[in-house]
Design an enzyme around this catalytic site. Structure first.
Site, mmCIF file in Angstrom:
data_model
loop_
_atom_site.group_PDB
_atom_site.id
_atom_site.type_symbol
_atom_site.label_atom_id
_atom_site.label_comp_id
_atom_site.label_asym_id
_atom_site.label_seq_id
_atom_site.Cartn_x
_atom_site.Cartn_y
_atom_site.Cartn_z
ATOM 1 N N MET A 91 0.790 -1.233 0.000
ATOM 2 C CA MET A 91 0.000 0.000 0.000
ATOM 3 C C MET A 91 0.825 1.288 0.000
ATOM 4 O O MET A 91 0.298 2.356 0.311
ATOM 5 C CB MET A 91 -0.967 0.003 1.190
ATOM 6 C CG MET A 91 -1.921 -1.161 1.207
ATOM 7 S SD MET A 91 -2.921 -1.252 -0.285
ATOM 8 C CE MET A 91 -4.164 -0.051 0.138
ATOM 9 N N HIS A 110 -2.990 -5.395 -9.967
ATOM 10 C CA HIS A 110 -4.066 -4.456 -9.633
ATOM 11 C C HIS A 110 -5.412 -5.056 -10.048
ATOM 12 O O HIS A 110 -5.537 -5.599 -11.147
ATOM 13 C CB HIS A 110 -3.829 -3.123 -10.365
ATOM 14 C CG HIS A 110 -4.825 -2.092 -9.990
ATOM 15 N ND1 HIS A 110 -4.794 -1.434 -8.773
ATOM 16 C CD2 HIS A 110 -5.920 -1.618 -10.646
ATOM 17 C CE1 HIS A 110 -5.822 -0.597 -8.712
ATOM 18 N NE2 HIS A 110 -6.512 -0.686 -9.832
ATOM 19 N N GLU A 143 6.894 5.408 -11.481
ATOM 20 C CA GLU A 143 6.673 6.281 -10.324
ATOM 21 C C GLU A 143 5.231 6.767 -10.202
ATOM 22 O O GLU A 143 4.861 7.360 -9.194
ATOM 23 C CB GLU A 143 7.675 7.446 -10.317
ATOM 24 C CG GLU A 143 7.501 8.465 -11.408
ATOM 25 C CD GLU A 143 8.223 8.078 -12.701
ATOM 26 O OE1 GLU A 143 8.630 6.902 -12.853
ATOM 27 O OE2 GLU A 143 8.369 8.958 -13.564
ATOM 28 N N ASP A 146 -0.196 2.710 -10.452
ATOM 29 C CA ASP A 146 -0.893 1.783 -11.353
ATOM 30 C C ASP A 146 -0.784 2.182 -12.832
ATOM 31 O O ASP A 146 -1.748 2.040 -13.594
ATOM 32 C CB ASP A 146 -2.382 1.668 -10.958
ATOM 33 C CG ASP A 146 -2.561 1.209 -9.520
ATOM 34 O OD1 ASP A 146 -1.739 0.410 -9.048
ATOM 35 O OD2 ASP A 146 -3.521 1.651 -8.871
HETATM 36 C C1 GRF Z 1 -5.254 -7.545 -4.394
HETATM 37 O O1 GRF Z 1 -6.564 -7.377 -4.843
HETATM 38 C C2 GRF Z 1 -4.268 -6.821 -5.290
HETATM 39 O O2 GRF Z 1 -4.656 -6.808 -6.622
HETATM 40 C C3 GRF Z 1 -4.288 -5.433 -4.743
HETATM 41 O O3 GRF Z 1 -4.391 -5.596 -3.350
HETATM 42 C C4 GRF Z 1 -5.027 -6.849 -3.060
HETATM 43 C C5 GRF Z 1 -4.096 -7.606 -2.172
HETATM 44 O O4 GRF Z 1 -4.645 -8.820 -1.709
HETATM 45 N N1 GRF Z 1 -3.141 -4.683 -5.180
HETATM 46 P P1 GRF Z 1 -3.725 -9.885 -1.024
HETATM 47 O O5 GRF Z 1 -3.010 -9.185 0.151
HETATM 48 O O6 GRF Z 1 -2.747 -10.406 -2.025
HETATM 49 O O7 GRF Z 1 -4.655 -10.956 -0.519
#
Ligand code: GRF
Length: 188
Positions: A91, A110, A143, A146
């Protein structure tokens, strides 16, 4: 002859279901990667439990000072000779400096058909907009959030009866399949 596996680090912040799917993939004889490191900015990330279970080194880094955090990570990546990073529900947005310093591919997954629906709460926005299709995308990281070059995408249909939970479950299932596929594709 045994395949030489690329040393890989997975970055997570939460549940870690994509991490789990990548671990499963990496343990296949013919897989192209071996996971040496799990990095998390969140010490409480559920996915970190997989570190102990699979005896993979974990590194928890406080991103309050992002510059320091990234320097620490780069040092560890270099010392372990990591050649691939897979972000899996990570994140934080990595800085341009970090991306330039790490001379190897950084991938992300994503849950939307990029370039549509970048950012958070994708499924909710997709349902609100009554989209007919959704899916997921594996792309290179640059950078901008997504926005890097797309490697692989998978599309699924949204049915009238699909709610948030159903859509998230369906998309997550294809995420778990597509991430290893994308890795195979770029390392071929
Ligand atoms: C997934 O949906 C991924 O695409 C997004 O965040 C979520 C992470 O899920 N970037 P997890 O932690 O892999 O279960």
């Amino acid at each position: 002859m045994a395949i030489k596996k690329i040393k890989t680090a997975i970055f997570i912040s939460g549940r870690g279901s994509n991490l789990k799917s990548l671990i499963n993939y990496s343990r296949k004889k013919k897989s192209k990667i071996k996971i040496f490191l799990i990095v998390s900015n969140n010490s409480k990330a559920e996915g970190l439990k997989l570190s102990k279970k699979h005896k993979i080194k974990k590194m928890i880094v406080d991103f309050k000072n992002q510059k320091m955090a990234e320097n620490k990570i780069i040092k560890e990546l270099n010392s372990q000779n990591i050649k691939l990073i897979c972000l899996a529900g990570f994140m934080k947005i990595l800085s341009k400096k970090f991306i330039n310093k790490f001379k190897h591919p950084i991938l992300n997954i994503h849950p939307s058909l990029l370039p549509k629906y970048k950012g958070l709460n994708t499924h909710k926005r997709i349902l609100q907009n009554k989209e007919k299709y959704t899916g997921c995308t594996v792309h290179y990281v640059n950078e901008k959030l997504d926005s890097g070059k797309i490697i692989l995408q998978k599309k699924i249909k949204i049915f009238k009866k699909d709610n948030l939970k159903k859509i998230s479950d369906k998309v997550l299932k294809i995420e778990h399949a597509i991430y290893p596929e994308a890795i195979e594709k770029i390392l071929n």
